[in-house]
Design a protein around this motif. Structure first.
Motif, short mmCIF file in Angstrom:
data_model
loop_
_atom_site.label_atom_id
_atom_site.label_comp_id
_atom_site.label_asym_id
_atom_site.label_seq_id
_atom_site.Cartn_x
_atom_site.Cartn_y
_atom_site.Cartn_z
N SER A 44 -4.83 14.66 3.74
CA SER A 44 -4.33 16.01 3.95
C SER A 44 -5.17 16.70 5.02
O SER A 44 -6.38 16.51 5.10
CB SER A 44 -4.38 16.82 2.65
N GLY A 45 -4.50 17.50 5.85
CA GLY A 45 -5.20 18.23 6.91
C GLY A 45 -4.24 18.63 8.01
O GLY A 45 -3.02 18.45 7.91
N GLY A 46 -4.78 19.12 9.10
CA GLY A 46 -3.96 19.59 10.21
C GLY A 46 -3.67 18.49 11.20
O GLY A 46 -4.30 18.41 12.26
N PHE A 47 -2.73 17.60 10.88
CA PHE A 47 -2.42 16.47 11.76
C PHE A 47 -0.91 16.29 11.87
O PHE A 47 -0.12 16.86 11.11
CB PHE A 47 -3.07 15.18 11.23
N ASP A 48 -0.52 15.45 12.83
CA ASP A 48 0.88 15.06 12.99
C ASP A 48 1.14 13.85 12.08
O ASP A 48 0.59 12.78 12.32
CB ASP A 48 1.13 14.69 14.45
N PRO A 49 1.94 13.99 11.04
CA PRO A 49 2.11 12.89 10.09
C PRO A 49 2.73 11.63 10.70
O PRO A 49 2.37 10.52 10.30
CB PRO A 49 3.03 13.49 9.01
N LEU B 34 0.83 -1.20 0.00
CA LEU B 34 0.00 0.00 0.00
C LEU B 34 0.86 1.26 0.00
O LEU B 34 1.77 1.40 0.82
CB LEU B 34 -0.91 0.01 1.23
N THR B 35 0.57 2.17 -0.91
CA THR B 35 1.24 3.47 -0.95
C THR B 35 0.47 4.45 -0.08
O THR B 35 -0.74 4.63 -0.27
CB THR B 35 1.32 4.00 -2.39
N VAL B 36 1.16 5.08 0.86
CA VAL B 36 0.55 6.06 1.76
C VAL B 36 1.20 7.41 1.51
O VAL B 36 2.43 7.53 1.54
CB VAL B 36 0.73 5.65 3.24
N CYS B 37 0.39 8.43 1.26
CA CYS B 37 0.89 9.79 1.04
C CYS B 37 0.19 10.73 2.02
O CYS B 37 -1.04 10.87 1.98
CB CYS B 37 0.61 10.25 -0.39
N SER C 247 1.73 6.02 12.00
CA SER C 247 1.77 4.91 12.96
C SER C 247 0.40 4.24 13.07
O SER C 247 0.31 3.01 13.19
CB SER C 247 2.24 5.40 14.33
N TRP C 248 -0.68 5.02 13.00
CA TRP C 248 -2.03 4.44 13.04
C TRP C 248 -2.26 3.55 11.81
O TRP C 248 -2.82 2.45 11.92
CB TRP C 248 -3.09 5.53 13.04
N GLY D 94 -13.69 15.22 7.73
CA GLY D 94 -14.08 15.42 9.12
C GLY D 94 -13.13 16.35 9.84
O GLY D 94 -12.06 16.70 9.33
N THR D 95 -13.52 16.72 11.04
CA THR D 95 -12.69 17.63 11.85
C THR D 95 -12.30 17.02 13.19
O THR D 95 -11.63 17.67 13.99
CB THR D 95 -13.43 18.96 12.09
N SER D 96 -12.74 15.80 13.46
CA SER D 96 -12.43 15.17 14.76
C SER D 96 -12.30 13.67 14.58
O SER D 96 -12.61 13.12 13.51
CB SER D 96 -13.54 15.48 15.77
N ASP D 97 -11.85 12.99 15.65
CA ASP D 97 -11.75 11.53 15.68
C ASP D 97 -11.03 10.97 14.45
O ASP D 97 -11.49 10.02 13.80
CB ASP D 97 -13.15 10.90 15.78
N LEU D 98 -9.88 11.53 14.14
CA LEU D 98 -9.19 11.17 12.91
C LEU D 98 -8.76 9.70 12.91
O LEU D 98 -8.92 9.01 11.90
CB LEU D 98 -7.98 12.08 12.71
N LYS D 99 -8.23 9.23 14.01
CA LYS D 99 -7.79 7.83 14.06
C LYS D 99 -8.94 6.88 13.80
O LYS D 99 -8.82 5.93 13.01
CB LYS D 99 -7.15 7.52 15.42
N GLU D 100 -10.07 7.13 14.45
CA GLU D 100 -11.23 6.26 14.27
C GLU D 100 -11.71 6.27 12.82
O GLU D 100 -12.03 5.22 12.24
CB GLU D 100 -12.37 6.69 15.20
N ASN D 101 -11.74 7.46 12.22
CA ASN D 101 -12.24 7.55 10.85
C ASN D 101 -11.28 6.91 9.84
O ASN D 101 -11.72 6.28 8.88
CB ASN D 101 -12.48 9.02 10.48
N ILE D 102 -9.99 7.04 10.06
CA ILE D 102 -9.02 6.36 9.19
C ILE D 102 -9.20 4.85 9.29
O ILE D 102 -9.20 4.13 8.28
CB ILE D 102 -7.58 6.78 9.55
N ASN D 103 -9.36 4.35 10.50
CA ASN D 103 -9.55 2.91 10.68
C ASN D 103 -10.83 2.42 10.01
O ASN D 103 -10.85 1.35 9.38
CB ASN D 103 -9.57 2.56 12.17
N ILE D 104 -11.90 3.19 10.13
CA ILE D 104 -13.16 2.80 9.48
C ILE D 104 -12.98 2.76 7.98
O ILE D 104 -13.44 1.82 7.30
CB ILE D 104 -14.30 3.76 9.88
N LEU D 105 -12.32 3.78 7.42
CA LEU D 105 -12.10 3.83 5.98
C LEU D 105 -11.30 2.61 5.51
O LEU D 105 -11.70 1.92 4.54
CB LEU D 105 -11.35 5.12 5.61
#
Length: 431
Positions: free
Chosen positions: A205-210, A24-27, A215-216, A107-118
């Motif tokens: 893309s967004g305001g997060f710590d890459p 998997l390519t992650v950008c 790691s998630w 979204g604007t919150s719960d980024l880890k949860e939403n990435i996992n769901i996706l």
């Protein structure tokens, strides 16, 4: 791998790109200070991929299967996918094009949860004979509605006028007849072939710590098992250079006729760096000729041959390419004649230097604006990355283009023998 693109106005765009062990390519494109995050999980699999060789077996599947599979991916035996995202304050959607299928959330919150769901819902498919049969009725209705949509009709008729063999001429959803041939086994075969991590890309893309986000993603992927990908070759039929036909006409009960004028591309890029250059160069040519700041546009508008919805588009891949201009057209025959005459004159006289410079500045401005919209940068970066091009090189490429380049492209591309026309005309009450 980490890249930093530095623009001339001092803006910097950082891209962290890694390929995981499963392929998997992650950008990640962090935008400090942004509240919204946009993530898109895309497979290089679209409607044109209806014939392929997997291992040593050549397979032909029904038209519309990539789009059908997109619909089925949202089915979950435990909990509706839309509800899962909604619980974490995000909205989700998907789309299928000729060469990709993408699933995305904002979204604007719960980024880890939403990435996992996706990641989880796209990397698991729930198919039964019953839910496949049920979907056929839903998609058949969608196709019938599309057949009655004048904008979709005029566009697909244009592509079928351009192309005689390549599957880009076929509606992304397929036909009512073709989707009846789709079954659970075929859907599963296509899913296992094209939804392997090695054929997919995740761009966020967004305001997060890459580092944290990466790691998630690693944690999510390491918990799953994927078989090694089988050797895959996509099979496309031979397509003649010349258009299939020069004119397509249809009638629908519309209040205003539609007219699209197109040019079939004869020069398909062979090298990765050529694709972006040709796409951007052709865009500059089209904007100088048909953009809304152009005198010709104002004349067509004044004479009632177009309305403000008139626009141009250029699409280019390694397999196909085309230009489309047009929209609503009260007098489509007159519009076609005016465009023909105008292109001939433009080819003879060349492109005014000030028009070219203006189009160049506009294109750079559009790119810079896209960097402030996380959805725009993710969509564009994904599309170019799947075509082995670098979206962040846009400004450098644009600045390298010259007026001589543009005039050569005009002569090469907008030739009358490659021109096709599609019209949807008003259907009379007696018809």
């Amino acid at each position: 791998m980490t890249r930093v693109s530095e623009e001339k106005n001092g803006m910097k765009v950082q891209v962290i790109e890694q390929t995981l062990a499963n392929g998997l390519t992650v950008c990640l494109i962090p935008r400090p200070g942004f509240q919204q995050t946009f993530a898109m999980f895309t497979t290089k699999y679209g409607s044109i991929d209806n014939e392929f060789v997997k291992g040593d077996e050549q397979i032909r599947v029904p038209d519309g299967i990539a789009h059908f599979l997109e619909h089925k991916m949202f089915e979950d035996e435990e909990k509706e996918v839309f509800s899962q995202f909604a619980e974490h304050g995000a909205s989700v959607n998907a789309f299928t094009t000729f060469d990709q299928t993408a699933y995305y959330f904002s979204g604007t919150s719960d980024l880890k949860e939403n990435i996992n769901i996706l990641l989880d819902f796209v990397q698991k498919v729930y198919l039964t004979d019953e839910n496949v049969e049920k979907e056929k009725g839903i998609i058949a209705q969608e196709i019938r509605m599309g057949d009655d949509n004048p904008d979709r009709k005029v566009f697909m008729d244009l592509l079928s006028a351009m192309y005689s063999a390549h599957p880009v001429r076929i509606d992304i959803a397929g036909s009512v007849e073709s989707i009846q041939k789709i079954d659970r086994a075929t859907l599963l075969q296509c899913y296992q072939t094209f939804y392997h991590p090695s054929n997919m890309i995740l761009v966020i893309s967004g305001g997060f710590d890459p580092d944290e986000v990466l790691s998630w993603i690693r944690e999510n992927q390491s918990a799953k098992h994927f078989d090694p990908p089988a050797h895959l070759d996509r099979v496309y039929p031979f397509e003649p250079v010349k258009p299939n036909v020069n004119l397509q006409k249809a009638q629908l009960p519309v209040s205003l006729s539609r007219c699209l004028i197109g040019w079939k591309e004869t020069h398909l890029p062979q090298e990765n760096e050529d694709l972006m250059r040709q796409e951007l160069l052709t865009g500059l040519v089209l904007d100088t000729l048909f953009g809304k700041t152009n005198l010709f546009y104002e004349e067509l508008l004044r004479d009632g041959l177009i309305d403000k919805g008139f626009s141009w588009e250029y699409e280019l891949t390694y397999q196909y390419g085309y230009t489309v201009i047009g929209g609503n057209a009260p007098q489509p025959e007159k519009l076609v004649e005016r465009v023909k005459q105008y292109v001939v004159k433009a080819t003879e006289r060349g492109i005014p230097a000030e028009d070219f410079a203006r189009a160049q500045k506009k294109a750079i401005g559009r790119f810079m604006m896209s960097l402030d919209q996380v959805s725009s940068i993710v969509r564009a970066y994904t599309t170019y990355r799947l075509r082995h091009a670098d979206y962040l090189a846009t400004v450098d490429v644009l600045q390298s283009l010259t007026l001589d380049d543009a005039e050569a492209r005009l002569r090469e591309h907008l030739r009358e023998e490659q021109m096709v026309v599609s019209m949807v005309l008003q259907k009379s009450a007696s018809a």
